[in-house]
Structures are given as C-alpha cells and as structure tokens.
Enzyme design. Structure first.
Site, short mmCIF file in Angstrom:
data_model
loop_
_atom_site.label_atom_id
_atom_site.label_comp_id
_atom_site.label_asym_id
_atom_site.label_seq_id
_atom_site.Cartn_x
_atom_site.Cartn_y
_atom_site.Cartn_z
N GLU A 35 0.83 -1.22 0.00
CA GLU A 35 0.00 0.00 0.00
C GLU A 35 0.86 1.26 0.00
OE1 GLU A 35 -4.10 -1.60 2.01
OE2 GLU A 35 -2.80 -0.45 3.30
N GLU A 95 -5.49 -8.22 -1.28
CA GLU A 95 -6.15 -8.06 0.02
C GLU A 95 -7.61 -7.73 -0.22
OE1 GLU A 95 -4.63 -5.43 3.06
OE2 GLU A 95 -2.56 -5.84 2.47
#
Ligand code: BG6
Length: 470
Positions: A172, A364
């Site tokens: 991320e 995810e």
C-alpha cells in the site's frame, strides 16, 4: 454456473510478518516500527516494546508456520502472500551483510509452501521499516533509505529469486501520505512533517521500488515484480460537477503511485500539484532513469469505497482503511465502520486495467468482524455467514470484471488466518478462515480452529469459482 475464472487463476490468502510472526526478538531480529505501535495507527507509539503490544507474539507463526501452511493447503490454496520482515534480514537496516538466521527462516517457510505446491507471493516491505532507520534517518525522508532498501531487496532476490516468482515492492505504497510512521518509518510526528518532506519520502520510495525492479531483472530474471496500492474508489456525493472534480482529485492522489509504477514517470497532474504548492523535489537524472523500470503487474488491496464532496459542511471523515473518506449514504458498514461495496471492486478492476493495461492481482480483500467460537456437534467453530457473504459478493464482482475482459492473475483474502489488526492492533478484528484463540488482553492458547468459511472457501477454490452465488 460455469466459472468466469481462468484455470490459471491463483487462489489464496495473505498476511504480513508483523501481524503473524511474533518472535519479535528471536533469530537475530531487530526492532521494527511495529514493535513500538501497541495501538496500531490509532494510538501513540511507545519508546520501547511494551507487553501490551499483541504483535510481539502475534499468532506465533514464527514457530507454527508448518501447521498453518498445512491448513492453507487443506483449503486448496494455490498461492500464499506473506511479507519478509526487513528487520529479520537487516536488524538495524543499515548493515552491509544480511542476517543468515533471518534468511534461513524464510527458506523454511518456502520449503513448506513448495511441499504443498503453493506459489509464494512475497511482499518485500509491509509496514515493517527497521526502527533504527526511523529513529536515525527519519525513515524515507532520507535518500539513503533507497540504498538500504536496494541492498535488502538484492539479498532477497539472490537468496530466493529462483524460488519466488511474484514479488511486491511496498505494501500500500500510497498510504505513506496518510500513515507516515507506519508506512514510511518517518519518526517526525505527522502534524510536524512538512508537505515537501512527505512528497520527497514518496519519491524515495518510488525510486527504491523501481530500482528493485531493475535489480530483479538482473539477479532473478524469472521474477515478476508488482507494485501494491491501497485502492479506494470514490463516488461523487451528488451529481454536481464540483463533486465529480473532488472525485478526480481524490483519485489522482492515489493513482499517481500506480501511474509512476506502470508508466515510468510522474503524470502531469502531479507535477501541477507540486508547482501549485511551490514544492521542488530533489529528483536526479538517475532517479528519472530508474523510474523507467516499470512493473510487470499491479496489485492492490480493496476493502471499501467512499464518497467525495466539495461541500465543506458535508466533508466528514468516515472510518476506513487508513485514509477513510466521506461516508456513502447508500452503503452498509462493517462493525468497524468500513463501508461494504462489492461493485466497487469491479469498478477498480476496470479502472486499473483500462488505465495501465497491466495484469492485476487482488492481494487483500476481506471482512474484519467479531467472531464467536462455539461448539457445533462437539467441534469448536465459528458460524461466520457474514464473512462468507462478503467474500462471495466480492468474488462475484471479480467474475464480472473477468467477463469485462480485465486480466486478473489471482485473489488472496486478507488475514486468511486471524491476525493482529494493523489499524487498531486488536485480535478481535478477525478476517480469517481459521480462528486463533487469542484475545485482545493477550490471553488464549493460540490453538487454531476452522470456521464455517474454511469449507466454503475450499469449495470455491475446488470449483474454480463455480460455486459462487450471484
Ligand atoms: C491494509 C494493510 O491496510 O489493511 C494490512 O495492508 C491491514 O496490513 C489490512 O491489516 C486490514 O486493516 P486492519 O486495520 O483491519 O488490520
């Protein structure tokens, strides 16, 4: 139903070292920023590791990895995403030689995966900057971090390059702008960091990521390198052009990371932002050259969407994955206030594919929820129909995107086994197919129990998605 999923589709689950391993001071490991974050990103950091930090023991994957991987194999996983703890390999971060004990641990994990025919998907840096780099260099604000990361990545490619095909450079990466200590090891308190410093840190990470790609091409030519971004689609709160512009700007602040990774240079809208803010970044010719090493694929997390508005009276910050946003009145939310939006996943898949034309990997997705361990026919389990519904509905949208022509390599659910939450450092925020007996106060046996979703996911994988219900 016939399945829209290709036969090569990779199915599995994902975790991060700091949220599963524990053994924070074993095997020569140094401290990472996570070891001083007992409340996750919502609370203050501590000077040293404190006993109330659940990550110090986490779910003891460091000692139980073989048992856990066997359970993943029982579900039929064809891939498992995990991260390597930087501070196991370079305990301080700025050493010149890697720690052999740390490398040997991941060799054992890879042995186990190989035994079960599970394809590893490795995150090189998942919110685990060595604490020494945070305290001595102020993390990624310092250009020298590029060299330290480069050495670390090279050691991993040299050691594991022939065993690991899929790599992600930074977890991320766009979260750096929102959680600078956790994501970028920036020790300066968030409200004291100058915007210029933050953008410089972003530039350093982007260069480091591109350099890792270049090194992988030399050292491990079979490796596929991906970037990893936090995706959060935004809808205009009203149909007004002003709200649509807000969406564009919110999107730009996230998409710039993928744009650089996929296209090899900063986009015009970002240069405009810098210009208008009067920021001049230190970008060398070598940096520009490095950035041209674009990724093979784009991976991302997806949990939720938000709304965007230009109306300052309506600009409330809702709960959400690191950045949050204005709540969307048409959507329900999880117990932690994250808004549930399966269609948003199809939109993201289409947007990313249209924009970058790179294969995509959903690394995810999942529902953090409180679970009750009960006994059914003498067996301890969790009847987690809510989790099954969440995952089913999201996977149906992945199927839709596949039919739209989007190239999706695979899907790994977040926290396939219960782990410590990144935002709140709780264990009660559970994502797994496997229940771990550990509570927020640190009590529990650490025993593992299969939830109802365990068999459900095994079925999805066995039928390659044909068992999903539209
Ligand atoms: C992502 C992170 O932000 O979301 C994970 O990559 C994290 O590390 C996941 O655990 C879910 O967030 P949380 O806060 O519920 O653990």
């Amino acid at each position: 139903m016939t399945s829209p999923f290709p036969s090569t589709f990779l199915w599995g689950g994902a975790t991060a070292a700091n949220q599963v391993e524990g053994a924070y001071d074993q095997g020569g490991k140094g401290l990472s920023v996570q070891d001083v974050m007992p409340r996750g990103i919502v609370g203050p950091r501590t000077a040293e590791p404190t006993p109330d930090n659940l990550k110090l023991e986490a779910i003891d994957f460091y000692h139980r990895y073989a048992e856990d991987i066997a359970l993943f194999a029982e579900m039929g996983f064809t891939t498992y995403r995990f991260s390597i703890a930087w501070s196991r390999i370079f305990p301080q971060g700025d050493e010149t030689e890697p720690n052999e004990e740390g490398l040997a641990f991941y060799d054992r994990v890879l042995d186990e995966l190989e035994k079960h025919g599970i394809e590893p998907l490795v995150t090189i840096s998942h919110y685990e900057t060595p604490l020494h780099l945070a305290e001595t260099y102020d993390g990624w604000t310092d250009r020298r971090l590029i060299g330290f990361y480069e050495r670390y990545a090279r050691s991993l490619f040299e050691r594991f390059g022939s065993r690991v095909r899929y790599w992600l450079t930074f977890n991320e990466i766009n979260s750096l702008l929102h959680a600078p200590f956790m994501s970028g090891g920036i020790n300066t308190p968030k409200d004291e960091i100058a915007e210029e410093q933050l953008y410089q840190a972003m530039h350093h990470e982007l260069v480091a990521s591109a350099r890792a790609t270049r090194i992988a091409r030399e050292v491990a030519p079979a490796a596929q390198i991906g970037c990893m971004v936090l995706s959060m689609p935004a809808y205009p709160l009203s149909p007004s052009p002003a709200d649509a512009l807000e969406v564009m700007e919110f999107d730009h602040s996230n998409l710039v990371f993928g744009d650089v990774h996929a296209r090899g240079a900063y986009p015009g809208y970002f240069l405009r932002t810098l210009r208008e803010k009067g920021i001049e970044l230190d970008i060398t010719d070598e940096d520009r050259e490095d950035l041209t090493n674009t990724v093979d694929f784009v991976s991302f997390s997806y949990y939720m969407s938000v709304a965007a508005t230009a109306d300052s009276a309506k600009k409330t910050a809702g709960e959400g994955n690191i950045m949050g946003g204005v709540p969307n009145p048409t959507l329900e939310a999880s117990e932690w206030g994250w808004q549930i939006d399966p269609v948003g996943l199809r939109l993201v898949l289409n947007q990313f594919w249209d924009r970058w034309q790179k294969p995509l990997f959903i690394v995810e997705n999942g529902l953090g929820a409180k679970d009750d361990l009960i006994e059914v026919d003498g067996v301890k389990t969790v009847v987690d129909d809510y989790r099954i519904a969440y995952l089913n509905d999201h996977l149906v949208q992945v199927g839709e995107a596949l039919q739209d022509g989007v190239n999706v390599l695979g899907y790994t659910t977040w926290g396939c086994i219960d782990i410590v939450s990144a935002s709140t450092a709780q264990l009660s925020k559970r994502y797994g197919f496997i229940y771990v007996d550990r509570n927020d106060d640190g009590t529990g046996t650490l025993d593992r129990f299969k939830k109802k979703s365990f068999d459900w996911y095994a079925d999805v994988i066995r039928t390659n998605g044909a068992s999903l219900r539209a």
